[in-house]
Scaffold this motif. Structure first.
Motif, PDB file in Angstrom:
ATOM      1  N   LEU A  77      38.294  55.368 -46.381  1.00 12.61           N
ATOM      2  CA  LEU A  77      38.147  56.263 -47.432  1.00 12.61           C
ATOM      3  C   LEU A  77      38.906  56.286 -48.936  1.00 12.61           C
ATOM      4  O   LEU A  77      39.061  56.026 -49.302  1.00 12.61           O
ATOM      5  N   GLN A  78      40.518  56.269 -47.840  1.00 15.01           N
ATOM      6  CA  GLN A  78      41.495  56.548 -49.461  1.00 15.01           C
ATOM      7  C   GLN A  78      41.456  54.552 -49.625  1.00 15.01           C
ATOM      8  O   GLN A  78      41.188  54.284 -51.105  1.00 15.01           O
ATOM      9  N   ALA A  79      40.953  53.693 -49.233  1.00 15.67           N
ATOM     10  CA  ALA A  79      41.148  52.286 -49.018  1.00 15.67           C
ATOM     11  C   ALA A  79      39.910  52.187 -50.252  1.00 15.67           C
ATOM     12  O   ALA A  79      39.779  51.692 -51.795  1.00 15.67           O
ATOM     13  N   ALA A  80      38.651  52.606 -50.277  1.00 15.20           N
ATOM     14  CA  ALA A  80      37.743  52.791 -50.698  1.00 15.20           C
ATOM     15  C   ALA A  80      37.687  53.244 -51.607  1.00 15.20           C
ATOM     16  O   ALA A  80      36.671  52.660 -52.810  1.00 15.20           O
ATOM     17  N   ARG A  81      38.043  54.468 -52.249  1.00 16.32           N
ATOM     18  CA  ARG A  81      38.508  55.071 -53.761  1.00 16.32           C
ATOM     19  C   ARG A  81      39.912  54.363 -55.028  1.00 16.32           C
ATOM     20  O   ARG A  81      40.018  54.512 -55.777  1.00 16.32           O
ATOM     21  N   HIS A  82      40.903  54.172 -53.758  1.00 12.99           N
ATOM     22  CA  HIS A  82      41.622  53.351 -54.715  1.00 12.99           C
ATOM     23  C   HIS A  82      42.790  52.304 -54.461  1.00 12.99           C
ATOM     24  O   HIS A  82      44.053  52.693 -55.612  1.00 12.99           O
ATOM     25  N   ARG A  83      42.796  52.134 -53.535  1.00 14.62           N
ATOM     26  CA  ARG A  83      43.103  50.666 -53.743  1.00 14.62           C
ATOM     27  C   ARG A  83      42.611  49.772 -54.040  1.00 14.62           C
ATOM     28  O   ARG A  83      41.139  49.789 -54.659  1.00 14.62           O
ATOM     29  N   SER A  84      43.994  48.074 -54.174  1.00 10.06           N
ATOM     30  CA  SER A  84      42.912  47.143 -54.617  1.00 10.06           C
ATOM     31  C   SER A  84      41.730  46.606 -54.215  1.00 10.06           C
ATOM     32  O   SER A  84      42.416  46.809 -52.760  1.00 10.06           O
ATOM     33  N   ALA A  85      40.976  45.397 -54.364  1.00 11.17           N
ATOM     34  CA  ALA A  85      40.423  45.045 -53.311  1.00 11.17           C
ATOM     35  C   ALA A  85      41.689  44.181 -52.380  1.00 11.17           C
ATOM     36  O   ALA A  85      41.261  44.036 -51.208  1.00 11.17           O
ATOM     37  N   LEU A  86      42.523  43.421 -52.849  1.00 11.67           N
ATOM     38  CA  LEU A  86      43.345  43.393 -51.729  1.00 11.67           C
ATOM     39  C   LEU A  86      43.597  44.475 -50.149  1.00 11.67           C
ATOM     40  O   LEU A  86      43.739  43.682 -49.583  1.00 11.67           O
ATOM     41  N   GLU A  87      44.237  45.435 -50.547  1.00 15.89           N
ATOM     42  CA  GLU A  87      44.780  45.945 -50.020  1.00 15.89           C
ATOM     43  C   GLU A  87      42.915  47.318 -49.021  1.00 15.89           C
ATOM     44  O   GLU A  87      43.463  46.580 -47.935  1.00 15.89           O
ATOM     45  N   ARG A  88      42.064  46.593 -49.746  1.00 15.62           N
ATOM     46  CA  ARG A  88      41.030  47.421 -48.987  1.00 15.62           C
ATOM     47  C   ARG A  88      41.090  45.920 -47.832  1.00 15.62           C
ATOM     48  O   ARG A  88      40.127  46.309 -46.851  1.00 15.62           O
ATOM     49  N   VAL A  89      40.520  44.530 -47.756  1.00 15.28           N
ATOM     50  CA  VAL A  89      40.932  44.114 -47.345  1.00 15.28           C
ATOM     51  C   VAL A  89      41.713  43.677 -46.185  1.00 15.28           C
ATOM     52  O   VAL A  89      40.652  43.324 -45.162  1.00 15.28           O
TER      53      VAL A  89
END
Length: 157
Positions: A77-89
Protein backbone atom coordinates in the motif's frame (compact mmCIF):
# COMPACT_ATOMS: atom_id res chain seq x y z
CA UNK A 1 -6.75 -7.57 -14.91
CA UNK A 2 -10.09 -5.88 -15.56
CA UNK A 3 -9.58 -3.26 -12.84
CA UNK A 4 -12.19 -4.83 -10.58
CA UNK A 5 -9.82 -6.32 -8.02
CA UNK A 6 -6.61 -5.58 -6.14
CA UNK A 7 -3.96 -8.10 -5.13
CA UNK A 8 -3.08 -7.91 -1.44
CA UNK A 9 -1.23 -11.21 -1.26
CA UNK A 10 -0.52 -14.36 -3.19
CA UNK A 11 -0.60 -17.29 -0.80
CA UNK A 12 1.43 -20.42 -1.46
CA UNK A 13 -0.12 -23.81 -0.75
CA UNK A 14 -0.59 -24.56 2.94
CA UNK A 15 -1.10 -20.97 4.12
CA UNK A 16 -4.29 -19.79 5.75
CA UNK A 17 -6.69 -17.58 3.81
CA UNK A 18 -9.14 -15.47 5.80
CA UNK A 19 -6.76 -15.27 8.74
CA UNK A 20 -8.14 -11.94 10.01
CA UNK A 21 -11.73 -13.18 9.85
CA UNK A 22 -10.60 -16.41 11.48
CA UNK A 23 -9.00 -14.64 14.44
CA UNK A 24 -11.61 -11.91 14.91
CA UNK A 25 -14.68 -14.09 14.23
CA UNK A 26 -15.96 -11.31 11.96
CA UNK A 27 -16.82 -11.74 8.29
CA UNK A 28 -14.26 -10.49 5.82
CA UNK A 29 -14.97 -8.16 2.93
CA UNK A 30 -12.35 -9.61 0.60
CA UNK A 31 -12.24 -12.67 -1.59
CA UNK A 32 -9.77 -15.24 -2.78
CA UNK A 33 -9.37 -16.44 -6.32
CA UNK A 34 -7.84 -19.86 -6.85
CA UNK A 35 -5.55 -19.99 -9.86
CA UNK A 36 -5.64 -23.80 -10.05
CA UNK A 37 -7.59 -26.66 -8.52
CA UNK A 38 -7.37 -26.25 -4.75
CA UNK A 39 -8.51 -27.95 -1.57
CA UNK A 40 -10.15 -25.73 1.02
CA UNK A 41 -10.19 -26.70 4.68
CA UNK A 42 -12.65 -24.84 6.90
CA UNK A 43 -11.69 -24.11 10.52
CA UNK A 44 -14.66 -23.22 12.70
CA UNK A 45 -14.78 -21.56 16.13
CA UNK A 46 -14.33 -24.88 17.94
CA UNK A 47 -11.13 -25.70 16.06
CA UNK A 48 -9.79 -22.19 16.64
CA UNK A 49 -10.53 -22.41 20.41
CA UNK A 50 -8.83 -25.82 20.57
CA UNK A 51 -5.73 -24.51 18.78
CA UNK A 52 -5.51 -21.40 20.99
CA UNK A 53 -6.10 -23.27 24.26
CA UNK A 54 -4.40 -26.62 23.68
CA UNK A 55 -1.50 -26.01 21.27
CA UNK A 56 1.11 -23.95 23.16
CA UNK A 57 2.95 -22.52 20.15
CA UNK A 58 -0.15 -21.70 18.09
CA UNK A 59 -0.82 -18.22 19.54
CA UNK A 60 2.82 -17.21 19.00
CA UNK A 61 2.74 -18.54 15.44
CA UNK A 62 -0.53 -16.70 14.78
CA UNK A 63 0.88 -13.37 15.97
CA UNK A 64 4.04 -13.84 13.88
CA UNK A 65 1.91 -14.72 10.86
CA UNK A 66 -0.21 -11.59 11.31
CA UNK A 67 2.90 -9.45 11.57
CA UNK A 68 4.49 -11.01 8.48
CA UNK A 69 1.38 -10.77 6.32
CA UNK A 70 0.23 -7.33 7.29
CA UNK A 71 3.72 -5.88 7.05
CA UNK A 72 3.84 -7.03 3.44
CA UNK A 73 0.38 -5.62 2.74
CA UNK A 74 1.29 -2.29 4.30
CA UNK A 75 4.48 -2.13 2.25
CA UNK A 76 2.49 -2.72 -0.94
CA UNK A 77 0.00 0.00 0.00
CA UNK A 78 2.82 2.40 0.85
CA UNK A 79 4.57 1.58 -2.41
CA UNK A 80 1.43 2.29 -4.38
CA UNK A 81 1.20 5.78 -2.90
CA UNK A 82 4.63 7.12 -2.03
CA UNK A 83 7.42 5.24 -3.75
CA UNK A 84 9.15 5.47 -7.09
CA UNK A 85 8.50 2.92 -9.83
CA UNK A 86 11.83 1.24 -9.00
CA UNK A 87 10.88 0.90 -5.33
CA UNK A 88 7.40 -0.38 -6.22
CA UNK A 89 8.83 -3.07 -8.50
CA UNK A 90 11.33 -4.03 -5.77
CA UNK A 91 8.50 -4.43 -3.25
CA UNK A 92 6.57 -6.70 -5.62
CA UNK A 93 9.69 -8.80 -6.27
CA UNK A 94 10.28 -9.13 -2.52
CA UNK A 95 6.67 -10.26 -2.01
CA UNK A 96 6.96 -12.78 -4.86
CA UNK A 97 10.23 -14.11 -3.44
CA UNK A 98 8.64 -14.50 -0.01
CA UNK A 99 5.58 -16.26 -1.46
CA UNK A 100 7.74 -18.75 -3.37
CA UNK A 101 10.11 -19.38 -0.46
CA UNK A 102 13.25 -21.48 -0.69
CA UNK A 103 12.08 -23.15 -3.89
CA UNK A 104 12.92 -19.93 -5.73
CA UNK A 105 16.64 -19.99 -4.83
CA UNK A 106 19.19 -20.95 -7.47
CA UNK A 107 22.78 -22.06 -6.82
CA UNK A 108 24.21 -18.73 -8.03
CA UNK A 109 22.25 -16.73 -5.44
CA UNK A 110 19.44 -15.63 -7.71
CA UNK A 111 15.77 -16.06 -6.92
CA UNK A 112 13.73 -17.52 -9.79
CA UNK A 113 10.39 -15.78 -9.61
CA UNK A 114 7.47 -17.20 -11.58
CA UNK A 115 5.93 -13.81 -12.29
CA UNK A 116 5.18 -11.95 -15.48
CA UNK A 117 5.74 -8.29 -16.22
CA UNK A 118 1.96 -7.88 -16.43
CA UNK A 119 1.58 -9.32 -12.91
CA UNK A 120 4.31 -7.03 -11.59
CA UNK A 121 2.58 -4.05 -13.21
CA UNK A 122 -0.77 -4.99 -11.70
CA UNK A 123 0.62 -5.48 -8.21
CA UNK A 124 2.82 -2.37 -8.31
CA UNK A 125 0.10 -0.13 -9.69
CA UNK A 126 2.23 0.73 -12.73
CA UNK A 127 1.83 0.41 -16.47
CA UNK A 128 3.33 -2.60 -18.23
CA UNK A 129 5.59 -0.21 -20.15
CA UNK A 130 6.93 1.36 -16.94
CA UNK A 131 7.65 -2.08 -15.46
CA UNK A 132 9.45 -3.07 -18.66
CA UNK A 133 11.63 0.06 -18.43
CA UNK A 134 12.42 -0.56 -14.73
CA UNK A 135 13.30 -4.21 -15.41
CA UNK A 136 15.54 -3.13 -18.30
CA UNK A 137 17.32 -0.77 -15.90
CA UNK A 138 17.72 -3.57 -13.33
CA UNK A 139 18.87 -5.98 -16.03
CA UNK A 140 21.52 -3.51 -17.22
CA UNK A 141 22.73 -3.23 -13.60
CA UNK A 142 22.99 -7.04 -13.36
CA UNK A 143 20.24 -7.39 -10.75
CA UNK A 144 17.62 -9.08 -12.94
CA UNK A 145 17.53 -11.47 -15.88
CA UNK A 146 14.22 -11.68 -17.70
CA UNK A 147 12.74 -14.84 -19.17
CA UNK A 148 9.40 -16.06 -20.48
CA UNK A 149 6.93 -16.15 -17.56
CA UNK A 150 9.71 -15.72 -14.99
CA UNK A 151 12.67 -13.64 -14.02
CA UNK A 152 15.83 -14.18 -12.02
CA UNK A 153 16.52 -11.60 -9.35
CA UNK A 154 19.63 -10.98 -7.29
CA UNK A 155 18.21 -8.94 -4.38
CA UNK A 156 21.58 -8.26 -2.72
CA UNK A 157 23.63 -8.02 -5.93
Amino acid sequence: MDGQSSVLAQLPPGELFGLAAFATARPSSYEAQALRASTLWVFGPEAYALLMDEVPAFARWLMAEFARRFDGNLQLLQAARHRSALERVGTVLQAAAHAQGDAAKTPDGALRLAITQAQIAEQAGLSRQTVSAVLAQLEQAGKVRRGYGALWWWPKG
